[in-house]
Scaffold this active site. Sequence first.
Site, PDB file in Angstrom:
ATOM      1  N   TRP A 102      46.797  19.631  48.238  1.00 33.68           N
ATOM      2  CA  TRP A 102      46.078  20.557  49.114  1.00 33.68           C
ATOM      3  C   TRP A 102      47.148  21.179  50.011  1.00 33.68           C
ATOM      4  O   TRP A 102      47.527  20.596  51.033  1.00 33.68           O
ATOM      5  CB  TRP A 102      45.060  19.827  49.982  1.00 33.68           C
ATOM      6  CG  TRP A 102      43.934  19.198  49.235  1.00 33.68           C
ATOM      7  CD1 TRP A 102      42.688  19.739  49.045  1.00 33.68           C
ATOM      8  CD2 TRP A 102      43.915  17.912  48.582  1.00 33.68           C
ATOM      9  NE1 TRP A 102      41.909  18.860  48.308  1.00 33.68           N
ATOM     10  CE2 TRP A 102      42.645  17.740  48.010  1.00 33.68           C
ATOM     11  CE3 TRP A 102      44.868  16.891  48.417  1.00 33.68           C
ATOM     12  CZ2 TRP A 102      42.280  16.598  47.300  1.00 33.68           C
ATOM     13  CZ3 TRP A 102      44.525  15.759  47.712  1.00 33.68           C
ATOM     14  CH2 TRP A 102      43.244  15.618  47.156  1.00 33.68           C
ATOM     15  N   LYS A 225      72.719  17.396  37.920  1.00 33.43           N
ATOM     16  CA  LYS A 225      72.238  16.016  37.764  1.00 33.43           C
ATOM     17  C   LYS A 225      71.558  15.889  36.402  1.00 33.43           C
ATOM     18  O   LYS A 225      70.817  16.775  36.004  1.00 33.43           O
ATOM     19  CB  LYS A 225      71.226  15.700  38.881  1.00 33.43           C
ATOM     20  CG  LYS A 225      71.842  15.651  40.266  1.00 33.43           C
ATOM     21  CD  LYS A 225      70.774  15.692  41.361  1.00 33.43           C
ATOM     22  CE  LYS A 225      70.286  17.095  41.586  1.00 33.43           C
ATOM     23  NZ  LYS A 225      69.300  17.244  42.660  1.00 33.43           N
ATOM     24  N   ASP A 259      66.484  13.719  45.348  1.00 32.18           N
ATOM     25  CA  ASP A 259      66.607  13.971  46.795  1.00 32.18           C
ATOM     26  C   ASP A 259      67.571  12.969  47.439  1.00 32.18           C
ATOM     27  O   ASP A 259      68.378  13.330  48.301  1.00 32.18           O
ATOM     28  CB  ASP A 259      65.245  13.849  47.499  1.00 32.18           C
ATOM     29  CG  ASP A 259      64.181  14.723  46.858  1.00 32.18           C
ATOM     30  OD1 ASP A 259      64.537  15.733  46.228  1.00 32.18           O
ATOM     31  OD2 ASP A 259      62.984  14.389  46.995  1.00 32.18           O
TER      32      ASP A 259
HETATM   33  P1  ADP Z   1      65.511  14.568  39.694  1.00 33.81           P
HETATM   34  O1  ADP Z   1      64.878  13.363  40.299  1.00 33.81           O
HETATM   35  O2  ADP Z   1      65.767  15.642  40.706  1.00 33.81           O
HETATM   36  O3  ADP Z   1      64.887  15.060  38.434  1.00 33.81           O
HETATM   37  P2  ADP Z   1      67.525  13.238  38.100  1.00 33.81           P
HETATM   38  O4  ADP Z   1      66.461  12.644  37.258  1.00 33.81           O
HETATM   39  O5  ADP Z   1      68.609  13.964  37.398  1.00 33.81           O
HETATM   40  O6  ADP Z   1      66.999  14.162  39.279  1.00 33.81           O
HETATM   41  O7  ADP Z   1      68.149  12.028  38.914  1.00 33.81           O
HETATM   42  C1  ADP Z   1      68.931  12.198  40.063  1.00 33.81           C
HETATM   43  C2  ADP Z   1      69.948  11.090  40.138  1.00 33.81           C
HETATM   44  O8  ADP Z   1      69.275   9.816  40.199  1.00 33.81           O
HETATM   45  C3  ADP Z   1      70.846  11.006  38.936  1.00 33.81           C
HETATM   46  O9  ADP Z   1      71.966  11.860  39.084  1.00 33.81           O
HETATM   47  C4  ADP Z   1      71.233   9.539  38.940  1.00 33.81           C
HETATM   48  O10 ADP Z   1      72.275   9.306  39.879  1.00 33.81           O
HETATM   49  C5  ADP Z   1      69.977   8.859  39.456  1.00 33.81           C
HETATM   50  N1  ADP Z   1      69.132   8.395  38.334  1.00 33.81           N
HETATM   51  C6  ADP Z   1      67.996   8.966  37.863  1.00 33.81           C
HETATM   52  N2  ADP Z   1      67.486   8.254  36.829  1.00 33.81           N
HETATM   53  C7  ADP Z   1      68.321   7.208  36.648  1.00 33.81           C
HETATM   54  C8  ADP Z   1      68.349   6.074  35.758  1.00 33.81           C
HETATM   55  N3  ADP Z   1      67.406   5.900  34.819  1.00 33.81           N
HETATM   56  N4  ADP Z   1      69.360   5.187  35.880  1.00 33.81           N
HETATM   57  C9  ADP Z   1      70.309   5.334  36.830  1.00 33.81           C
HETATM   58  N5  ADP Z   1      70.352   6.365  37.698  1.00 33.81           N
HETATM   59  C10 ADP Z   1      69.363   7.290  37.622  1.00 33.81           C
END
Ligand code: ADP
Length: 305
Positions: A102, A225, A259
């Site tokens: 919302w 990322k 974030d």
């Molecule tokens: P968003 O949440 O913005 O989609 P990402 O999925 O790319 O971004 O994740 C952001 C950061 O979180 C990655 O660069 C990594 O450092 C960490 N991260 C996310 N998923 C994993 C995972 N399965 N294992 C380890 N680190 C992770």
Amino acid sequence: MAGKLLSIGECMVELMQAEGDLLRKGYAGDTFNTAYYARTFLPADWSVDYLTAVGTDTVSGEMLAFIEKTGVGTTQIRRVEGRSPGLYMIHLKEGERSFSYWRSVSAAKTLADDADHLRAAIEGSDIIVFSGITLAILAPSAAETLLSELRRAKAAGKSVVFDPNIRPRLWDDKQYMLDTISAGARSASLVMPSFDDEAAHFGDADVAATIARYRGLGVYNIVVKDGPKGVTLSFGDAPLQFVPSANVDKIVDTTSAGDSFNGAFLARYAVDGDPVKAAGFAASAAATVIQHHGALVSRDKLPSA
Ligand code: ADP
């Protein structure tokens, strides 16, 4: 070296399913989460402020009190009569999360309406953070007001940081979304996209294509990322560098992975200017965050700065 970080966007009221029919109230939003983690990891001589607009109602007051308690400054938050914060509810069904929102008349939509206030807040800061969600909630003219202030800040040599955070449901028109995200990047000196989003919406074939596209828009510092794989850095004229993610055996909740990565990266990069070290630290912070529930993981559970 002391400094000032300003994050601009929308913080929402979060309602999460608790026991039975009860709901638990919290506050979250991508740019606020980033401010929270930047505050957590920056030294005390740095200030971190949030810029948004809230209402004059009770829940707005409670949100401000909550933000202040985290150590993030609220003096740049305007209060607007007759509006309330946006709200979302997290539904949990057999471990799967879904969301209801919302936010169509949320106070944050007016965050750029006072252009003088916006300019003064940006001029008084060293690092300014915003996202594609910040742009998505604004009317086109308000988004342009914000972007022109950010372009000014970039031209003045400030660090302007943009996470495209592409959320198609927030945009009515796909082409406008892509054009506005690109305009956001042009206004930034550092762009921190997630490859999955970029591939899905801009059709990038690989991380190198995402980097080439943002370089083509005049962005010289880019951190792409890519979830569990890691991040690829393109900084100035330096060759591309890859920094792997930390190993996580059991993911509990991926909310705020990106974030927290952004906040931790910016904090470390602001202090020692080394993007590779900052990315390594941010990977360990994000890995910790996804092993806990919720967007905002408390300081005592996080790696020390
Ligand atoms: P968003 O949440 O913005 O989609 P990402 O999925 O790319 O971004 O994740 C952001 C950061 O979180 C990655 O660069 C990594 O450092 C960490 N991260 C996310 N998923 C994993 C995972 N399965 N294992 C380890 N680190 C992770």
